[in-house]
Design an enzyme around this catalytic site. Structure first.
Site, PDB file in Angstrom:
ATOM      1  N   SER A   1      71.087 -57.115  52.258  1.00 54.89           N
ATOM      2  CA  SER A   1      69.810 -56.803  52.903  1.00 54.89           C
ATOM      3  C   SER A   1      69.690 -57.391  54.317  1.00 54.89           C
ATOM      4  O   SER A   1      70.127 -58.512  54.578  1.00 54.89           O
ATOM      5  CB  SER A   1      68.670 -57.351  52.046  1.00 54.89           C
ATOM      6  OG  SER A   1      67.453 -57.207  52.744  1.00 54.89           O
TER       7      SER A   1
ATOM      8  N   SER B   1      66.650 -57.799  55.538  1.00 59.71           N
ATOM      9  CA  SER B   1      65.299 -58.370  55.594  1.00 59.71           C
ATOM     10  C   SER B   1      65.282 -59.873  55.901  1.00 59.71           C
ATOM     11  O   SER B   1      64.437 -60.321  56.690  1.00 59.71           O
ATOM     12  CB  SER B   1      64.554 -58.088  54.290  1.00 59.71           C
ATOM     13  OG  SER B   1      64.316 -56.711  54.174  1.00 59.71           O
TER      14      SER B   1
ATOM     15  N   LYS C   1      60.725 -52.627  41.410  1.00 59.31           N
ATOM     16  CA  LYS C   1      59.526 -52.150  42.097  1.00 59.31           C
ATOM     17  C   LYS C   1      58.413 -51.665  41.145  1.00 59.31           C
ATOM     18  O   LYS C   1      57.237 -51.749  41.482  1.00 59.31           O
ATOM     19  CB  LYS C   1      59.883 -51.024  43.063  1.00 59.31           C
ATOM     20  CG  LYS C   1      60.517 -51.504  44.357  1.00 59.31           C
ATOM     21  CD  LYS C   1      60.738 -50.339  45.291  1.00 59.31           C
ATOM     22  CE  LYS C   1      61.065 -50.817  46.692  1.00 59.31           C
ATOM     23  NZ  LYS C   1      61.142 -49.728  47.660  1.00 59.31           N
TER      24      LYS C   1
ATOM     25  N   ASN D   1      56.385 -53.132  46.807  1.00 59.35           N
ATOM     26  CA  ASN D   1      57.524 -53.747  47.506  1.00 59.35           C
ATOM     27  C   ASN D   1      57.147 -55.067  48.179  1.00 59.35           C
ATOM     28  O   ASN D   1      57.998 -55.727  48.755  1.00 59.35           O
ATOM     29  CB  ASN D   1      58.161 -52.775  48.521  1.00 59.35           C
ATOM     30  CG  ASN D   1      57.348 -52.640  49.793  1.00 59.35           C
ATOM     31  OD1 ASN D   1      56.168 -52.960  49.821  1.00 59.35           O
ATOM     32  ND2 ASN D   1      57.976 -52.157  50.850  1.00 59.35           N
TER      33      ASN D   1
ATOM     34  N   GLY E   1      62.625 -34.727  48.336  1.00 61.65           N
ATOM     35  CA  GLY E   1      62.788 -35.977  47.598  1.00 61.65           C
ATOM     36  C   GLY E   1      61.475 -36.541  47.109  1.00 61.65           C
ATOM     37  O   GLY E   1      60.429 -36.406  47.766  1.00 61.65           O
ATOM     38  N   ALA E   2      61.526 -37.145  45.935  1.00 60.87           N
ATOM     39  CA  ALA E   2      60.329 -37.727  45.328  1.00 60.87           C
ATOM     40  C   ALA E   2      60.693 -39.000  44.566  1.00 60.87           C
ATOM     41  O   ALA E   2      60.146 -39.302  43.509  1.00 60.87           O
ATOM     42  CB  ALA E   2      59.673 -36.713  44.390  1.00 60.87           C
ATOM     43  N   GLY E   3      61.663 -39.737  45.115  1.00 61.62           N
ATOM     44  CA  GLY E   3      62.022 -41.026  44.533  1.00 61.62           C
ATOM     45  C   GLY E   3      61.141 -42.107  45.152  1.00 61.62           C
ATOM     46  O   GLY E   3      59.995 -41.842  45.544  1.00 61.62           O
TER      47      GLY E   3
ATOM     48  N   ALA F   1      61.244 -43.743  48.113  1.00 65.09           N
ATOM     49  CA  ALA F   1      60.823 -43.504  49.496  1.00 65.09           C
ATOM     50  C   ALA F   1      59.922 -42.272  49.584  1.00 65.09           C
ATOM     51  O   ALA F   1      58.865 -42.306  50.225  1.00 65.09           O
ATOM     52  CB  ALA F   1      62.051 -43.331  50.388  1.00 65.09           C
TER      53      ALA F   1
ATOM     54  N   GLY G   1      65.877 -43.557  59.686  1.00 65.36           N
ATOM     55  CA  GLY G   1      64.927 -44.406  58.968  1.00 65.36           C
ATOM     56  C   GLY G   1      64.744 -45.806  59.527  1.00 65.36           C
ATOM     57  O   GLY G   1      64.043 -46.626  58.938  1.00 65.36           O
TER      58      GLY G   1
HETATM   59  P1  NAD Z   1      65.629 -42.583  44.807  1.00 67.50           P
HETATM   60  O1  NAD Z   1      66.889 -42.595  44.014  1.00 67.50           O
HETATM   61  O2  NAD Z   1      64.432 -43.258  44.269  1.00 67.50           O
HETATM   62  O3  NAD Z   1      65.242 -41.050  45.103  1.00 67.50           O
HETATM   63  C1  NAD Z   1      66.187 -40.100  45.568  1.00 67.50           C
HETATM   64  C2  NAD Z   1      65.536 -38.711  45.675  1.00 67.50           C
HETATM   65  O4  NAD Z   1      66.480 -37.806  46.240  1.00 67.50           O
HETATM   66  C3  NAD Z   1      65.122 -38.113  44.339  1.00 67.50           C
HETATM   67  O5  NAD Z   1      63.949 -37.361  44.526  1.00 67.50           O
HETATM   68  C4  NAD Z   1      66.304 -37.201  43.980  1.00 67.50           C
HETATM   69  O6  NAD Z   1      65.890 -36.116  43.169  1.00 67.50           O
HETATM   70  C5  NAD Z   1      66.729 -36.721  45.348  1.00 67.50           C
HETATM   71  N1  NAD Z   1      68.160 -36.379  45.446  1.00 67.50           N
HETATM   72  C6  NAD Z   1      69.205 -37.204  45.189  1.00 67.50           C
HETATM   73  N2  NAD Z   1      70.376 -36.564  45.418  1.00 67.50           N
HETATM   74  C7  NAD Z   1      70.051 -35.320  45.838  1.00 67.50           C
HETATM   75  C8  NAD Z   1      70.820 -34.183  46.220  1.00 67.50           C
HETATM   76  N3  NAD Z   1      72.151 -34.204  46.216  1.00 67.50           N
HETATM   77  N4  NAD Z   1      70.159 -33.063  46.598  1.00 67.50           N
HETATM   78  C9  NAD Z   1      68.812 -33.017  46.605  1.00 67.50           C
HETATM   79  N5  NAD Z   1      68.023 -34.068  46.243  1.00 67.50           N
HETATM   80  C10 NAD Z   1      68.651 -35.196  45.861  1.00 67.50           C
HETATM   81  O7  NAD Z   1      66.039 -43.185  46.235  1.00 67.50           O
HETATM   82  P2  NAD Z   1      65.037 -43.862  47.329  1.00 67.50           P
HETATM   83  O8  NAD Z   1      64.902 -45.306  47.024  1.00 67.50           O
HETATM   84  O9  NAD Z   1      63.834 -43.028  47.453  1.00 67.50           O
HETATM   85  O10 NAD Z   1      65.944 -43.755  48.647  1.00 67.50           O
HETATM   86  C11 NAD Z   1      66.227 -42.499  49.234  1.00 67.50           C
HETATM   87  C12 NAD Z   1      66.752 -42.699  50.654  1.00 67.50           C
HETATM   88  O11 NAD Z   1      65.738 -43.280  51.469  1.00 67.50           O
HETATM   89  C13 NAD Z   1      67.956 -43.627  50.756  1.00 67.50           C
HETATM   90  O12 NAD Z   1      68.806 -43.135  51.746  1.00 67.50           O
HETATM   91  C14 NAD Z   1      67.359 -44.944  51.204  1.00 67.50           C
HETATM   92  O13 NAD Z   1      68.274 -45.731  51.937  1.00 67.50           O
HETATM   93  C15 NAD Z   1      66.258 -44.448  52.098  1.00 67.50           C
HETATM   94  N6  NAD Z   1      65.149 -45.394  52.255  1.00 67.50           N
HETATM   95  C16 NAD Z   1      64.823 -45.737  53.520  1.00 67.50           C
HETATM   96  C17 NAD Z   1      63.762 -46.616  53.733  1.00 67.50           C
HETATM   97  C18 NAD Z   1      63.408 -46.983  55.144  1.00 67.50           C
HETATM   98  O14 NAD Z   1      62.629 -47.910  55.334  1.00 67.50           O
HETATM   99  N7  NAD Z   1      63.929 -46.270  56.122  1.00 67.50           N
HETATM  100  C19 NAD Z   1      63.032 -47.139  52.656  1.00 67.50           C
HETATM  101  C20 NAD Z   1      63.395 -46.758  51.364  1.00 67.50           C
HETATM  102  C21 NAD Z   1      64.472 -45.873  51.174  1.00 67.50           C
END
Ligand code: NAD
Length: 289
Positions: free
Chosen positions: A22, A24, A73, A94, A133-135, A137, A258
């Site tokens: 990290s 941070s 988290k 977070n 995406g709906a993880g 981030a 990001g």
């Molecule tokens: P996560 O695993 O919680 O979510 C991933 C999301 O992407 C899910 O919705 C999943 O369905 C989708 N996904 C994964 N592989 C895929 C594919 N091949 N095709 C289509 N959709 C796909 O991950 P997260 O923690 O949300 O992180 C996602 C990204 O965001 C990472 O690259 C992470 O480094 C980045 N991130 C950046 C910041 C920042 O401050 N810039 C903060 C958090 C996360």
């Protein structure tokens, strides 16, 4: 660091596993030193099993608080005393702040995303966003954008374990905010293309573009983008993703990785703990120039 640490130094943690990579600790300790604030920030390898004892230690050691990252988290929530409304809606924390033994959970990823756009004098309030995406981030971004007044969000997700989370996000946004959210899968490229065409901003929060998918992008045809729109990738390593290259070919004016979001989510947490503004430009130079 030696000159800064004394008997009054307040400890702030980062509780996650794995966490040694990290940035941070460097970010926050540089900011404390720059502003002459008597805090120290340390990373702790905390698995789910160790989390209850680690959270209790915040109270026992009278720590000022902690950042929380994967895998903690969501599981941290029942261990806290209070939740900020945005953290409640996102369903994840977070940042923890300790006020006299009362622990409050916050989420700063979504505010970091919105602040990073504001830093560039870009305003998406009242506009439409398409978000992949709906993880972790994607959820924070969608909910904060809806809370702040983005008019419409089209969320795209594949049918994986995060699909139900995407459904939940859409329901929460439609029930609790003025924003209209709709969920799609990626199966029909014409819908994906037309939703992007109708949006002021396209944001990818999937991590596609980051190792091991660094050669991939969900949008590979530059004609899907307009020069006057914003293209935002939450990935910050690598600094330039395939998606960003496609946007550049399309002549898109506002293309972001990001990094700004990462700095601003840290700055939000910094403000919650210290009451001070993080010197973001100084930290950006220290970490990334
Ligand atoms: P996560 O695993 O919680 O979510 C991933 C999301 O992407 C899910 O919705 C999943 O369905 C989708 N996904 C994964 N592989 C895929 C594919 N091949 N095709 C289509 N959709 C796909 O991950 P997260 O923690 O949300 O992180 C996602 C990204 O965001 C990472 O690259 C992470 O480094 C980045 N991130 C950046 C910041 C920042 O401050 N810039 C903060 C958090 C996360």
């Amino acid at each position: 660091m030696n000159e800064r640490i004394d008997g009054h130094t307040l400890l702030i943690g980062l509780m996650a596993y794995p966490i040694r990579h990290s940035m941070s600790p460097t970010m926050h300790n540089n900011a404390f030193a720059k502003l002459g604030l008597n805090y120290a920030y340390l990373a702790f390898e905390i698995t789910s099993e160790k989390l209850p004892a680690a959270i209790d230690a915040i109270r026992t050691l009278d720590m000022r608080g902690s950042n929380i990252s994967m895998p903690n988290k969501q599981t941290v929530i029942p261990l806290l005393d209070k939740l900020d409304p945005a953290a409640e809606m996102v369903g994840a924390v977070n940042t923890v702040v300790n006020n006299n033994g009362i622990l409050t959970g916050y989420t700063t990823d979504g505010t970091g995303f919105m602040k990073s756009l504001a830093d560039e004098n870009l305003n998406i309030i009242g506009e439409k966003m398409t978000l992949s995406g709906a993880g972790g981030a994607g959820t924070a971004i969608a909910i904060q954008a809806a809370l702040d007044g983005v008019k419409e969000i089209s969320i795209f997700n594949q049918h994986d374990k995060l699909w139900s989370n995407a459904q939940r996000n859409v329901n929460v946004i439609n029930e609790k905010t003025q924003c209209k959210a709709t969920l799609y899968d990626f199966e029909d490229p014409d819908i994906f293309k037309s939703e992007i065409a109708d949006s002021m901003i396209y944001c990818d929060s999937t991590g596609v573009g980051m190792k091991p998918l660094e050669d991939m992008t969900l949008v590979s045809d530059p004609s899907w983008f307009r020069p006057d729109m914003i293209v935002f990738d939450t990935v910050y390593a690598p600094r330039t993703t395939e998606l960003m290259r496609v946007a550049k070919t399309a002549g898109v004016k506002h293309i972001f990785n990001g990094l700004g979001m990462m700095l601003e989510q840290g700055a939000e947490a910094f403000k919650l703990w210290t009451g001070e503004d993080m010197p973001v430009e100084y930290i950006r130079e220290q970490l990334f120039s």
